[in-house]
Design an enzyme around this catalytic site. Structure first.
Site, PDB file in Angstrom:
ATOM      1  N   TRP A 103       0.823  -1.215   0.000  1.00 62.88           N
ATOM      2  CA  TRP A 103       0.000   0.000   0.000  1.00 62.88           C
ATOM      3  C   TRP A 103       0.853   1.260   0.000  1.00 62.88           C
ATOM      4  CZ3 TRP A 103      -4.508  -0.526  -1.899  1.00 62.88           C
ATOM      5  CH2 TRP A 103      -5.214  -1.705  -1.707  1.00 62.88           C
ATOM      6  N   ASP A 173      -0.895   6.639   6.437  1.00 59.23           N
ATOM      7  CA  ASP A 173      -2.021   5.808   6.025  1.00 59.23           C
ATOM      8  C   ASP A 173      -2.227   4.791   7.142  1.00 59.23           C
ATOM      9  OD1 ASP A 173      -3.790   3.983   5.025  1.00 59.23           O
ATOM     10  OD2 ASP A 173      -2.628   3.450   3.254  1.00 59.23           O
ATOM     11  N   LYS A 197     -12.307  -1.283   7.982  1.00 60.94           N
ATOM     12  CA  LYS A 197     -11.643  -2.303   8.804  1.00 60.94           C
ATOM     13  C   LYS A 197     -12.003  -2.087  10.277  1.00 60.94           C
ATOM     14  CE  LYS A 197      -8.324  -1.841   5.202  1.00 60.94           C
ATOM     15  NZ  LYS A 197      -8.502  -3.016   4.392  1.00 60.94           N
TER      16      LYS A 197
HETATM   17  N1  PMP Z   1      -4.104   1.468   2.519  1.00 61.06           N
HETATM   18  C1  PMP Z   1      -4.174   0.337   3.242  1.00 61.06           C
HETATM   19  C2  PMP Z   1      -3.186   0.122   4.335  1.00 61.06           C
HETATM   20  C3  PMP Z   1      -5.170  -0.599   2.953  1.00 61.06           C
HETATM   21  O1  PMP Z   1      -5.244  -1.729   3.663  1.00 61.06           O
HETATM   22  C4  PMP Z   1      -6.086  -0.351   1.912  1.00 61.06           C
HETATM   23  C5  PMP Z   1      -7.221  -1.297   1.571  1.00 61.06           C
HETATM   24  N2  PMP Z   1      -7.150  -2.557   1.961  1.00 61.06           N
HETATM   25  C6  PMP Z   1      -5.953   0.824   1.173  1.00 61.06           C
HETATM   26  C7  PMP Z   1      -4.960   1.711   1.521  1.00 61.06           C
HETATM   27  C8  PMP Z   1      -6.883   1.148   0.059  1.00 61.06           C
HETATM   28  O2  PMP Z   1      -8.084   1.479   0.632  1.00 61.06           O
HETATM   29  P1  PMP Z   1      -9.411   1.809  -0.177  1.00 61.06           P
HETATM   30  O3  PMP Z   1      -9.877   0.543  -0.752  1.00 61.06           O
HETATM   31  O4  PMP Z   1     -10.279   2.378   0.893  1.00 61.06           O
HETATM   32  O5  PMP Z   1      -9.072   2.822  -1.218  1.00 61.06           O
END
Ligand code: PMP
Length: 362
Positions: A103, A173, A197
């Site tokens: 991510w 994040d 989450k």
């Molecule tokens: N950052 C992290 C640490 C994630 O776990 C996720 C989704 N699993 C995201 C970003 C992306 O999130 P979204 O699907 O809400 O755009």
């Protein structure tokens, strides 16, 4: 409760049963309102109380000072990958990114579209099994901000405390470990997290940002992508995810009733501890992905002796009502997500299953 199973999904993920029950009870009509939360105006007094109550609980849980805005946006954490540099990276400026998994890498790649994003540290050469030591970071003292991912959901690698980022504003994040343990918000310039989450359903993104950052926002950004517009309009520039914010509000109320972040942090540490202990005590049959000091309390990732056994494990676990254990397609293996609402009994059930599976397939 009607036949709920153990849900180890990484997100959208398990929500507290009390929250679902309250939402179900009040779905036809909010008490005293006579209409469903999904049918009322986002400018109504009723919704105003809902969004303000949610914000108040977010502030209470993390002890957030009036120096910060609390926003409820849309577009997921993925949109924040773009909004952060659009708003905070001035023309000609640079931003540092610390990469500890998939991510963070995505956030870095997105930022490159808007300016100079540089890798200030990465553990990719170690297959993202850990976070970097302070001595491995090459921070640019002139960086507009330093971005990191507090918990890498796919690899199951978590920072135990914030990276030493020097004087540059720290941007995080925190999608997959927000409010899983105490957090000192004053150490951050901006924290963002998709809600799906630990906070509520998908469709809401929590953004906590220090007021002074708004001075940096360039003119002529697309209105919806401008933190200043969102802050000035208290997340109500347009129609927000009203149902999402309502469910998040209930989840925050639940979290306060659990005793807040200190109490939930203890429970989370115990749950993750049970599972890691079972992995470590398996004589190498279950192999954890993350190095011990960097293991995630939220996403426990591990491998079995072969991919065939991993497939068998997931399919037999699913049949045993232990759902969502397949690791992310990019890393394979098993991933057990143990978010705030996940009960200890579910971890105990998984540990028992793992013992039986190893006996039969060892
Ligand atoms: N950052 C992290 C640490 C994630 O776990 C996720 C989704 N699993 C995201 C970003 C992306 O999130 P979204 O699907 O809400 O755009």
């Amino acid at each position: 409760m009607t036949d709920r199973i153990h849900n180890f999904a990484a997100g959208p993920a398990i929500l507290p049963e009390a929250v679902l029950a309250e939402a179900q009870r009040d779905l036809m009509a909010l008490p005293g309102v006579g209409m469903s939360v999904t049918e009322i105006s986002h400018r109504s007094k009723t919704f105003d109380a809902i969004i303000q109550g949610c914000e108040a609980d977010v502030r209470k849980l993390a002890n957030i000072s009036p120096d910060y805005h609390v926003l409820f946006l849309q577009g997921g954490a993925s949109l924040q990958f773009a909004m952060v540099p659009m708003n905070l990276l001035p023309a000609g400026g640079k931003a540092d990114y610390i990469l500890t998994g998939s991510w963070g890498k995505k956030a870095y790649k997105e930022a490159q579209k808007f300016g100079t994003a540089q890798v200030a540290g990465s553990t990719e050469a170690d297959n993202f099994t850990r976070v970097p030591e302070a001595s491995e970071l090459k921070l640019d003292p002139s960086a507009a901000y330093v971005h990191f991912t507090s918990n890498e959901t796919i690899q199951g690698v978590e920072w135990k405390s914030e990276p030493a980022a020097g004087s540059a504003p720290l941007v995080c994040d925190a999608s997959s470990d927000i409010f899983s343990r105490p957090i000192d918000v004053s150490r951050y310039a901006l924290i963002y997290a998709g809600a799906q989450k630990n906070l509520g359903p998908s469709g809401v993104t929590l953004v906590i940002l220090r007021n002074d950052l708004l001075e940096r926002v360039p003119k002529n950004l697309a209105t919806m992508l401008d933190y200043k517009v969102q802050a000035e309009n208290k997340s109500l520039y347009n129609t927000p995810s009203t149902f999402g914010i309502y469910l998040m509000g209930l989840t925050m109320k639940w979290l306060v009733a659990q005793g807040g972040l200190e109490a939930i942090g203890k429970k989370n540490a115990e749950k993750a501890g049970l599972l890691y202990h079972a992995i470590d005590a398996s004589g190498g049959y279950y192999r954890p992905h993350a190095k011990p000091a960097h293991r995630s309390m939220m996403n426990v990732t591990f491998r079995l002796p072969s991919e065939d056994l991993e497939k068998k494990f997931v399919s037999e676990a699913t049949a045993a009502k232990l759902d969502g254990l397949k690791g992310h397609r990019s890393v394979g293996g098993i991933r057990a997500s143990l978010y705030n609402a996940f009960p200890r009994a579910g971890v105990e059930a998984l540990v028992a299953f793992m013992g039986e599976f190893r006996k039969k397939n060892g």
